[in-house]
Design a protein around this motif. Structure first.
Motif, PDB file in Angstrom:
ATOM      1  N   ALA A 343      53.941  42.669  35.571  1.00 47.91           N
ATOM      2  CA  ALA A 343      55.313  43.160  35.642  1.00 47.91           C
ATOM      3  C   ALA A 343      56.108  42.486  36.762  1.00 47.91           C
ATOM      4  CB  ALA A 343      55.323  44.673  35.838  1.00 47.91           C
ATOM      5  N   GLY A 344      55.441  41.643  37.557  1.00 47.00           N
ATOM      6  CA  GLY A 344      56.157  40.855  38.552  1.00 47.00           C
ATOM      7  C   GLY A 344      55.775  41.088  39.997  1.00 47.00           C
ATOM      8  N   ALA A 345      54.927  42.072  40.275  1.00 43.07           N
ATOM      9  CA  ALA A 345      54.598  42.396  41.659  1.00 43.07           C
ATOM     10  C   ALA A 345      53.537  41.462  42.235  1.00 43.07           C
ATOM     11  CB  ALA A 345      54.115  43.845  41.755  1.00 43.07           C
ATOM     12  N   LYS A 346      53.565  41.311  43.558  1.00 38.86           N
ATOM     13  CA  LYS A 346      52.431  40.732  44.286  1.00 38.86           C
ATOM     14  C   LYS A 346      51.430  41.859  44.477  1.00 38.86           C
ATOM     15  CE  LYS A 346      55.795  38.006  46.883  1.00 38.86           C
ATOM     16  NZ  LYS A 346      56.427  37.831  48.219  1.00 38.86           N
ATOM     17  N   VAL A 347      50.136  41.568  44.312  1.00 41.05           N
ATOM     18  CA  VAL A 347      49.152  42.648  44.285  1.00 41.05           C
ATOM     19  C   VAL A 347      48.007  42.377  45.243  1.00 41.05           C
ATOM     20  CG1 VAL A 347      47.650  44.054  42.833  1.00 41.05           C
ATOM     21  CG2 VAL A 347      49.708  43.029  41.848  1.00 41.05           C
ATOM     22  N   ALA A 348      47.731  43.361  46.106  1.00 41.92           N
ATOM     23  CA  ALA A 348      46.538  43.334  46.941  1.00 41.92           C
ATOM     24  C   ALA A 348      45.473  44.182  46.261  1.00 41.92           C
ATOM     25  CB  ALA A 348      46.843  43.864  48.337  1.00 41.92           C
ATOM     26  N   ILE A 349      44.320  43.576  46.001  1.00 35.29           N
ATOM     27  CA  ILE A 349      43.220  44.290  45.357  1.00 35.29           C
ATOM     28  C   ILE A 349      42.264  44.752  46.440  1.00 35.29           C
ATOM     29  CG2 ILE A 349      41.374  44.183  43.658  1.00 35.29           C
ATOM     30  CD1 ILE A 349      43.918  41.442  43.596  1.00 35.29           C
ATOM     31  N   VAL A 350      42.089  46.069  46.561  1.00 34.01           N
ATOM     32  CA  VAL A 350      41.246  46.660  47.598  1.00 34.01           C
ATOM     33  C   VAL A 350      40.031  47.275  46.939  1.00 34.01           C
ATOM     34  CG1 VAL A 350      41.164  48.300  49.506  1.00 34.01           C
ATOM     35  CG2 VAL A 350      43.330  47.166  48.931  1.00 34.01           C
ATOM     36  N   ASP A 351      38.859  46.976  47.486  1.00 34.39           N
ATOM     37  CA  ASP A 351      37.642  47.566  46.939  1.00 34.39           C
ATOM     38  C   ASP A 351      36.598  47.674  48.046  1.00 34.39           C
ATOM     39  OD1 ASP A 351      36.649  48.053  43.860  1.00 34.39           O
ATOM     40  OD2 ASP A 351      34.960  47.647  45.201  1.00 34.39           O
ATOM     41  N   LEU A 352      35.709  48.648  47.905  1.00 33.80           N
ATOM     42  CA  LEU A 352      34.619  48.807  48.869  1.00 33.80           C
ATOM     43  C   LEU A 352      33.764  47.552  48.919  1.00 33.80           C
ATOM     44  CD1 LEU A 352      33.119  50.726  50.816  1.00 33.80           C
ATOM     45  CD2 LEU A 352      31.772  51.511  48.846  1.00 33.80           C
ATOM     46  N   VAL A 353      33.597  46.916  47.751  1.00 35.93           N
ATOM     47  CA  VAL A 353      32.820  45.673  47.653  1.00 35.93           C
ATOM     48  C   VAL A 353      33.807  44.505  47.548  1.00 35.93           C
ATOM     49  CG1 VAL A 353      31.081  44.402  46.342  1.00 35.93           C
ATOM     50  CG2 VAL A 353      30.972  46.916  46.463  1.00 35.93           C
ATOM     51  N   LEU A 354      33.890  43.721  48.604  1.00 33.84           N
ATOM     52  CA  LEU A 354      34.864  42.634  48.645  1.00 33.84           C
ATOM     53  C   LEU A 354      34.682  41.661  47.491  1.00 33.84           C
ATOM     54  CD1 LEU A 354      37.129  41.053  50.009  1.00 33.84           C
ATOM     55  CD2 LEU A 354      35.390  39.974  51.462  1.00 33.84           C
ATOM     56  N   ALA A 355      33.437  41.379  47.102  1.00 33.31           N
ATOM     57  CA  ALA A 355      33.183  40.411  46.024  1.00 33.31           C
ATOM     58  C   ALA A 355      33.846  40.845  44.726  1.00 33.31           C
ATOM     59  CB  ALA A 355      31.678  40.224  45.822  1.00 33.31           C
ATOM     60  N   ILE A 369      49.744  35.145  39.255  1.00 36.85           N
ATOM     61  CA  ILE A 369      50.163  36.332  40.003  1.00 36.85           C
ATOM     62  C   ILE A 369      49.721  36.191  41.453  1.00 36.85           C
ATOM     63  CG2 ILE A 369      49.878  38.832  40.235  1.00 36.85           C
ATOM     64  CD1 ILE A 369      49.311  38.859  37.167  1.00 36.85           C
ATOM     65  N   LYS A 370      50.655  36.345  42.390  1.00 34.53           N
ATOM     66  CA  LYS A 370      50.313  36.266  43.805  1.00 34.53           C
ATOM     67  C   LYS A 370      49.467  37.471  44.178  1.00 34.53           C
ATOM     68  CE  LYS A 370      54.293  33.559  45.292  1.00 34.53           C
ATOM     69  NZ  LYS A 370      55.473  33.479  46.188  1.00 34.53           N
ATOM     70  N   ASN A 371      48.389  37.249  44.947  1.00 31.81           N
ATOM     71  CA  ASN A 371      47.443  38.324  45.208  1.00 31.81           C
ATOM     72  C   ASN A 371      46.682  38.076  46.501  1.00 31.81           C
ATOM     73  OD1 ASN A 371      44.606  37.024  44.613  1.00 31.81           O
ATOM     74  ND2 ASN A 371      46.004  36.269  43.032  1.00 31.81           N
ATOM     75  N   MET A 372      45.961  39.090  46.900  1.00 33.30           N
ATOM     76  CA  MET A 372      44.993  38.968  47.987  1.00 33.30           C
ATOM     77  C   MET A 372      43.901  39.993  47.760  1.00 33.30           C
ATOM     78  SD  MET A 372      47.287  40.680  51.068  1.00 33.30           S
ATOM     79  CE  MET A 372      46.049  40.385  52.314  1.00 33.30           C
ATOM     80  N   ALA A 373      42.699  39.704  48.233  1.00 29.15           N
ATOM     81  CA  ALA A 373      41.554  40.606  48.086  1.00 29.15           C
ATOM     82  C   ALA A 373      41.181  41.166  49.453  1.00 29.15           C
ATOM     83  CB  ALA A 373      40.374  39.870  47.464  1.00 29.15           C
ATOM     84  N   ILE A 374      40.929  42.470  49.501  1.00 29.62           N
ATOM     85  CA  ILE A 374      40.584  43.139  50.754  1.00 29.62           C
ATOM     86  C   ILE A 374      39.382  44.040  50.513  1.00 29.62           C
ATOM     87  CG2 ILE A 374      41.371  44.675  52.596  1.00 29.62           C
ATOM     88  CD1 ILE A 374      44.249  43.911  51.862  1.00 29.62           C
ATOM     89  N   GLY A 375      38.373  43.923  51.348  1.00 29.04           N
ATOM     90  CA  GLY A 375      37.231  44.827  51.303  1.00 29.04           C
ATOM     91  C   GLY A 375      37.429  45.940  52.313  1.00 29.04           C
ATOM     92  N   ALA A 376      37.334  47.194  51.886  1.00 23.98           N
ATOM     93  CA  ALA A 376      37.596  48.310  52.809  1.00 23.98           C
ATOM     94  C   ALA A 376      37.036  49.602  52.255  1.00 23.98           C
ATOM     95  CB  ALA A 376      39.100  48.450  53.057  1.00 23.98           C
TER      96      ALA A 376
END
Length: 565
Positions: A343-355, A369-376
């Protein structure tokens, strides 16, 4: 010797059917004259040769760089006037395929970009053009071809692999004007209209399509051979066909209903798009006229023009927005991440398992799609703050918080341990509260934000026969937290809502142990099937967009009717 070999190879590939091919041919002749005349300076011969190499290499290079996917139609059977008819190729089919490769790719691209489902072809049918568009259509797409004769010019090869596409093509043989009248009579509308008719009648077909609304709003008309070997822009031309094409180009260019561009592909292709701005002016004029007749004043409100002059689908766009999704590495969270990104958003994907988050991030990257991955771990305040800090450092702010992370541990109530209770609440409610609070502080400061929490159908009913006290209680808490924040923050620009999915078909419920349980669930669902993660995607986009600005504290159940029984 090397120069002679190069020159010979270049001459072989001259295609005098295109403007650049004609330029190359004239340069070749000029070079030959120059080389035969000792009085011509070597420097002039050098520049003639360089110009020839540039001109003569363009057409073959464009064809070489066009992905070769289109096969032939030899042996195909098409529905011609209600009768299944075997395709017969023209004798010049092989050359037609080679010349049309670039155009085929252009047409395939148009079908994808427009999202076309209905295509109208008018005039001379080219097999490679039809096949290119048919290959790009969705399964429910359809091509209607109007032609005087059913034969297609194609390369002679086996094409049995493409038999499924033939079913999407219907050829209507007979006088084209009569066929177009029939299409209007049955209320047909098309996403793309492709005109490759005789030059004299092409303008009539164009006007008929536009005057009778055969082309839908934002649809595209493609007209082939609108450069006519470059003759349309030359002076002192008397050929009636060239003059007819010149007239067609001028008619289109002066038509306020459309925008036009001519692409120098092969013999030239005009791409024409219906203008939404003109449609708005026409509607305003007609409504004003109606208002005069009724002696009423035109109500120029948001219903008529669209809120902020935006059509409803545009209001669902998330262009320029920054979002995050917790639990985004799999299942529902992964589907949410894709939906928000599409839909057009930049998305940060957060998960307990970074992989896991990184895998989804790679999927989004493949889609542009612009994105970043975060483990947390969302149950830890320091991890939650680190999530928000990382997103703000990368993209400046957060507009959409999708708090989806959750766990479910089943046990009878009398056997539920304090450890199970605490672990469930730490993720499902404590973690969600921490995320809402951290994201909310940013959103309240900027005066805008959308928070979407994942609750569950278990917040509305007690699912059975499974026993999941801690999960049910935690999800009921998610709903009450959402309602509370929704009422507190809406007057400060932040909307808080939640989605309550039913039982979702994910790999987690496909074990042998759960098969009997799945059958029990299905008997309690009016829809008769489990939810798919794709059933939830439109809801998260709606709640994240401005289209839902007046909704807050709402629990949106998507459960196939299960909570009603």
């Amino acid at each position: 010797m090397q120069r002679n070999h190069l020159s010979f190879a270049l001459v072989v590939y001259v295609n005098t059917e295109t403007p650049i091919g004609l330029i190359a041919e004239n340069l070749r002749k000029a070079r030959e004259i120059a080389h035969s005349d000792s009085r011509v300076p070597e420097q002039l011969k050098h520049y003639l040769q360089k110009a020839l190499e540039v001109a003569i290499g363009l057409d073959p290079y464009l064809d070489a760089m066009a992905t070769a996917k289109t096969a032939s139609l030899e042996g195909w059977k098409l529905n011609v006037a209600g009768v299944e008819t075997k395709v017969k190729p023209h004798k010049e089919c092989a050359s037609g395929y080679l010349k049309g490769k670039s155009i085929s790719q252009v047409l395939r691209m148009f079908v994808h970009m427009v999202g076309a489902k209905r295509i109208l072809l008018i005039g001379r049918l080219k097999g490679y053009s039809i096949l290119a568009m048919a290959e790009a259509l969705p399964d429910d797409g359809k091509i209607t071809a109007c032609a005087v004769e059913p034969y297609l010019g194609v390369k002679s090869q086996e094409a049995s692999d493409y038999s499924s596409h033939v079913k999407q093509i219907s050829v209507k043989v007979g006088p084209i004007a009569d066929t177009l009248e029939e299409l209007v009579a049955v209320g047909e509308h098309f996403d793309i209209v492709f005109i490759d008719a005789d030059q004299i009648n092409a303008v009539n077909y164009y006007n008929f399509v536009m005057d009778n609304y055969l082309l839908r709003m934002d649809g595209v008309i493609c007209v082939e051979n609108t450069l006519m070997k470059g003759q349309v822009y030359l002076e002192n031309i008397s050929d009636e066909n060239v003059l007819a094409v010149r007239n067609l180009n001028n008619v289109i260019n002066s038509d306020p209903r459309v925008d036009q561009v001519i692409l120098p592909v092969q013999g030239g292709m005009s791409v024409i798009r219906r203008s939404r701005a003109h449609a708005d002016r026409v509607i305003e004029s007609k409504v004003l006229h109606c208002a005069v007749l009724l002696q009423k004043e035109l109500v120029k409100d948001d219903v008529f023009w669209g809120y902020n002059r935006c059509h409803i689908l545009d209001r669902l766009r998330l262009d320029g927005k920054v979002a995050y999704v917790t639990g985004g590495g799999q299942g529902i969270g992964r589907a949410f991440a894709h939906a928000l990104g599409e839909a057009g958003a930049k998305v940060a994907i957060v998960d307990l398992v970074l992989a896991k988050a990184e895998v989804v991030a790679e999927e989004l990257s493949l889609k542009g799609i612009k994105n970043m991955a975060i483990g947390a771990d969302v149950s830890k305040p320091e991890d939650v703050q680190r999530i928000l800090d990382a997103i703000v450092a990368r993209w400046g702010t957060v507009h959409i918080a999708c708090n989806n992370a959750g766990i479910n541990m089943n046990s009878a109530s009398e056997d539920t341990s304090l450890e199970e209770w605490d672990k469930t609440f730490n993720v499902n409610l404590r973690g969600l509260f921490l995320c809402c609070q951290a994201a909310g502080r940013i959103m309240l400061k900027q005066g805008y934000g959308k928070i979407i929490n994942t609750a569950s159908m278990a917040s509305l009913i007690v699912p059975h026969p499974q026993k999941q006290l801690a999960y049910n209680a935690s999800k009921a808490g998610v709903v009450k937290l959402t309602q509370t924040l929704g009422t507190e923050w809406i007057d400060r620009g932040v909307r808080v809502n939640c989605i309550s999915p039913g039982i979702v078909d994910t790999p987690l419920i496909h074990s042998e142990d759960l098969k009997p349980l799945v059958q029990r669930w299905l008997t309690n669902i009016p829809a008769g099937k489990l939810a798919q993660v794709t059933d939830l995607q439109a809801a998260v986009v709606y709640l994240a967009s401005e289209a839902s600005d007046y909704m807050t504290g709402h629990n949106l159940a998507i459960e196939g009717g299960q909570s009603l029984w």
